[in-house]
Enzyme design. Structure first.
Site: not given
Ligand code: NAD
Ligand code: UD1
Length: 339
Positions: A33-34, A81, A125, A150, A154, A200
């Site tokens: 849905n962008l 996703f 996650s 959040y 999950k 980060l």
């Molecule tokens: P992202 O936000 O880049 O991608 C998610 C996509 O889903 C986006 O393009 C968004 O527009 C679309 N979307 C959201 N809600 C929607 C809806 N209602 N209908 C249709 N489309 C919708 O996120 P990502 O980093 O690619 O993450 C993908 C999945 O992985 C998520 O479920 C996220 O929770 C999980 N995840 C991500 C991380 C991370 O660090 N990126 C870590 C663990 C788990």
């Molecule tokens: C977080 C979420 C996790 C989620 C993921 C993707 C928490 C506890 N976990 O992971 O559930 O799936 O994001 O969205 O929130 N950091 C800095 N400075 C910054 C940003 C981050 O020091 O500006 C540090 C954080 O304290 C952490 C590490 O970098 O120690 C990684 O952070 P981040 O990339 O946000 O990921 P998580 O917190 O591990």
């Protein structure tokens, strides 16, 4: 070849997975849905794979539209996703997260039942483990009470899948990602957070590119070797590949139970300061950073035991954290028109 639905396929991890699926010959249809992506990602996908996938701009919260999509499109497997993923936002607006992350899964699973779609891969996650008792974390580690809405979505998503697989014909795999970073080596697709990055690595690359004045390191007084938090940073291209392997496992009926869970990480933990120094090395730039107080909700140290993914799934990471940072930096420079 089977037609695979990738929800959230224009997002960060989804777009890399679409490319990996296309490279294996799968026909992909994307629903997005962008809300957190741009339609132009389709162009990046096409530049890499030579194929522009079918794209449907559908909000998965709209049940009737979801039903209509499945009535019109024969699907053999789903990689789900689409979700909202900002931890802080979920604390401020929990109902948005429960609606977007829970309802959408339920609607999809109802359509799976109706249309006899058996194969389902879910984005989970490592957040489900909370602060782990033992490192590295195995899949048997207890799921702890979630720190944020959040994280709770999950956990609930995994329970919904477990319960659904226990009764019908559905077979599902939840993939518990550690910290995905990096971009496709072509720099045609990558991570493009809207607004100020919360994670980060995008904050680091934006600071390196001059968009941010300074990176804040959240705490250097943790009980770790250099005092900063430890995470398991996995290259998004490795992560994408794991989805193809997991899907193929289901399509080949190689799964040993109707619901399986795998950790997806490298098995190696890196501290925040190590990531910063690795970035400085690959970019040749000094990064402006300062130490600030801890961020509420951060766990001290998490990294994966990868044995199950290795032995059962037959998948291993290929890229190092440094290579992932290099690709993230190449992407950031391209997006900002540097070099
Ligand atoms: P992202 O936000 O880049 O991608 C998610 C996509 O889903 C986006 O393009 C968004 O527009 C679309 N979307 C959201 N809600 C929607 C809806 N209602 N209908 C249709 N489309 C919708 O996120 P990502 O980093 O690619 O993450 C993908 C999945 O992985 C998520 O479920 C996220 O929770 C999980 N995840 C991500 C991380 C991370 O660090 N990126 C870590 C663990 C788990
Ligand atoms: C977080 C979420 C996790 C989620 C993921 C993707 C928490 C506890 N976990 O992971 O559930 O799936 O994001 O969205 O929130 N950091 C800095 N400075 C910054 C940003 C981050 O020091 O500006 C540090 C954080 O304290 C952490 C590490 O970098 O120690 C990684 O952070 P981040 O990339 O946000 O990921 P998580 O917190 O591990």
């Amino acid at each position: 070849m089977a037609k695979i639905l990738v929800t959230g396929g224009l997002g960060y991890i989804g777009s890399h997975t679409v490319v990996a699926l296309q490279e294996k010959g799968f026909e992909v249809v994307i629903i997005d849905n962008l809300s957190n992506s741009e339609e132009s990602v389709l162009h990046g996908i096409e530049k890499i794979s030579g194929i522009r996938p079918q794209f449907e701009n559908i909000d998965l919260r709209k049940k009737e539209l979801v039903q209509q999509f499945f009535a019109e499109n024969p699907i053999e497997g789903i990689i789900h996703f689409a979700a909202s993923k900002a931890v802080g936002e979920s604390v401020e607006n929990p109902l948005l997260y429960y609606e977007n992350n829970i309802n959408t899964l339920v609607y999809l699973l109802q359509e799976c039942e109706k249309h006899s779609i058996q194969n389902f891969i879910f984005s989970s996650s490592c957040t489900v483990y909370g602060e782990p008792d033992q490192l590295p974390i195995t899949e048997d580690a207890p799921v702890k009470k979630a720190i944020s809405p959040y994280g709770n979505t999950k956990q609930i998503n995994e329970e919904i899948l477990y319960d659904t697989c226990a009764v019908g014909n559905l077979q599902a795999i939840s993939l518990r990602y550690f910290n995905p970073i990096g971009a496709h080596p072509s720099a045609e697709i990558g991570e493009l957070p809207k607004g100020t990055p919360q994670n980060l690595v995008p904050f680091i690359t934006q600071t390196g590119a001059g968009l941010r004045a300074e990176l804040s390191v959240f705490g250097d007084d943790y009980p770790t070797p250099d005092g900063s938090c430890i995470r398991d940073y996995i290259h998004v291209v490795d992560l994408a590949q794991a989805h193809v392997v997991a899907l193929q496992r289901l399509l080949d009926n190689k799964n040993t139970s109707s619901y399986e869970v795998f950790n997806l990480g490298t098995g190696k933990g890196s501290s925040v300061l190590e990531v910063i120094h690795a970035f400085e090395k690959v970019s040749g730039k000094k990064l402006n950073y300062k130490i600030v107080p801890r961020r509420p909700g951060d766990v001290i140290s998490v990294y994966a035991n990868t044995s199950k993914a290795d032995e059962v799934l037959g998948w291993k990471t290929k890229y190092s954290m440094e290579e992932a940072l290099q690709s993230a930096w190449k992407w950031e420079k391209k997006v900002r028109g540097l070099d």
